[in-house]
Motif scaffolding. Sequence first.
Motif, PDB file in Angstrom:
ATOM      1  N   UNK A  78       0.872  -1.171   0.000  1.00 45.02           N
ATOM      2  CA  UNK A  78       0.000   0.000   0.000  1.00 45.02           C
ATOM      3  C   UNK A  78       0.910   1.222   0.000  1.00 45.02           C
ATOM      4  N   UNK A  79       0.846   1.992  -1.075  1.00 43.93           N
ATOM      5  CA  UNK A  79       1.676   3.177  -1.232  1.00 43.93           C
ATOM      6  C   UNK A  79       0.859   4.422  -0.913  1.00 43.93           C
ATOM      7  N   UNK A 110      11.476  -5.536  -2.283  1.00 44.69           N
ATOM      8  CA  UNK A 110      10.830  -6.605  -3.058  1.00 44.69           C
ATOM      9  C   UNK A 110       9.594  -6.112  -3.799  1.00 44.69           C
ATOM     10  N   UNK A 111       8.784  -5.304  -3.158  1.00 46.75           N
ATOM     11  CA  UNK A 111       7.507  -4.883  -3.744  1.00 46.75           C
ATOM     12  C   UNK A 111       7.632  -3.697  -4.689  1.00 46.75           C
ATOM     13  N   UNK A 124       6.622   0.217 -10.020  1.00 44.50           N
ATOM     14  CA  UNK A 124       6.877  -0.751  -8.949  1.00 44.50           C
ATOM     15  C   UNK A 124       6.909  -2.183  -9.469  1.00 44.50           C
ATOM     16  N   UNK A 125       7.687  -3.026  -8.791  1.00 44.31           N
ATOM     17  CA  UNK A 125       7.774  -4.447  -9.140  1.00 44.31           C
ATOM     18  C   UNK A 125       6.416  -5.120  -8.984  1.00 44.31           C
ATOM     19  N   UNK A 126       5.690  -4.772  -7.923  1.00 48.90           N
ATOM     20  CA  UNK A 126       4.334  -5.259  -7.666  1.00 48.90           C
ATOM     21  C   UNK A 126       3.439  -4.023  -7.588  1.00 48.90           C
ATOM     22  N   UNK A 127       2.466  -3.879  -8.487  1.00 47.51           N
ATOM     23  CA  UNK A 127       1.618  -2.683  -8.446  1.00 47.51           C
ATOM     24  C   UNK A 127       0.935  -2.532  -7.077  1.00 47.51           C
ATOM     25  N   UNK A 165      -2.806   7.158 -11.360  1.00 48.13           N
ATOM     26  CA  UNK A 165      -4.195   6.709 -11.418  1.00 48.13           C
ATOM     27  C   UNK A 165      -4.796   6.514 -10.044  1.00 48.13           C
ATOM     28  N   UNK A 166      -4.176   7.087  -9.031  1.00 50.86           N
ATOM     29  CA  UNK A 166      -4.587   6.866  -7.642  1.00 50.86           C
ATOM     30  C   UNK A 166      -5.629   7.877  -7.177  1.00 50.86           C
ATOM     31  N   UNK A 167      -6.492   7.435  -6.250  1.00 47.31           N
ATOM     32  CA  UNK A 167      -7.456   8.378  -5.664  1.00 47.31           C
ATOM     33  C   UNK A 167      -6.789   9.284  -4.652  1.00 47.31           C
TER      34      UNK A 167
END
Length: 177
Positions: A78-79, A110-111, A124-127, A165-167
Amino acid sequence: MTENIAPDNQDTQNNLDTLPDSARRVALLLRERGHTKPVVMLPETGKTSAEAAAGLGCSVAQIAKSILFRRVEDDAPVLVIASGANRVDEKKVAAHVGAVGRADAKFVREKTGYAIGGVCPIGHAVPPVTLIDADLLELASLWAAAGHPHAVFNLSPDELIALTGAPVADVALRDAS
């Protein structure tokens, strides 16, 4: 302070060979997405919002810091992209995405594919599940990490929203007094 000027002779967008690998990857990703401003290498570290602001000659509030949490239910990243002047309220974040916990350096690497202090809002490696601090929308110009503790790039709040694309959400810890 809302007008920012990058340090002179830092047009690293045109000279990608001078960038560390992680910052070069961000510069190419930004270019691919139509972002025209260069990645800037700070002479001193930008690991903290205060260090980055001092190096750029902008206010701490204009630093769009990327803070990664671990969602409890599924271990998802969670970013939260927050104003450098704000502390993030984990309870407010949890109200949007579910309970969150701290992410250690290994989880962050990792993420995201980035080291702490250089986590970029994109690539990011993992969205991640992402939220943008509503207080950033009050500013005309922002600076975000570009994949390396010394690398940053300039953008507007609207560009940040378009790139991620984040809220937008109220995630800042407010003084109870």
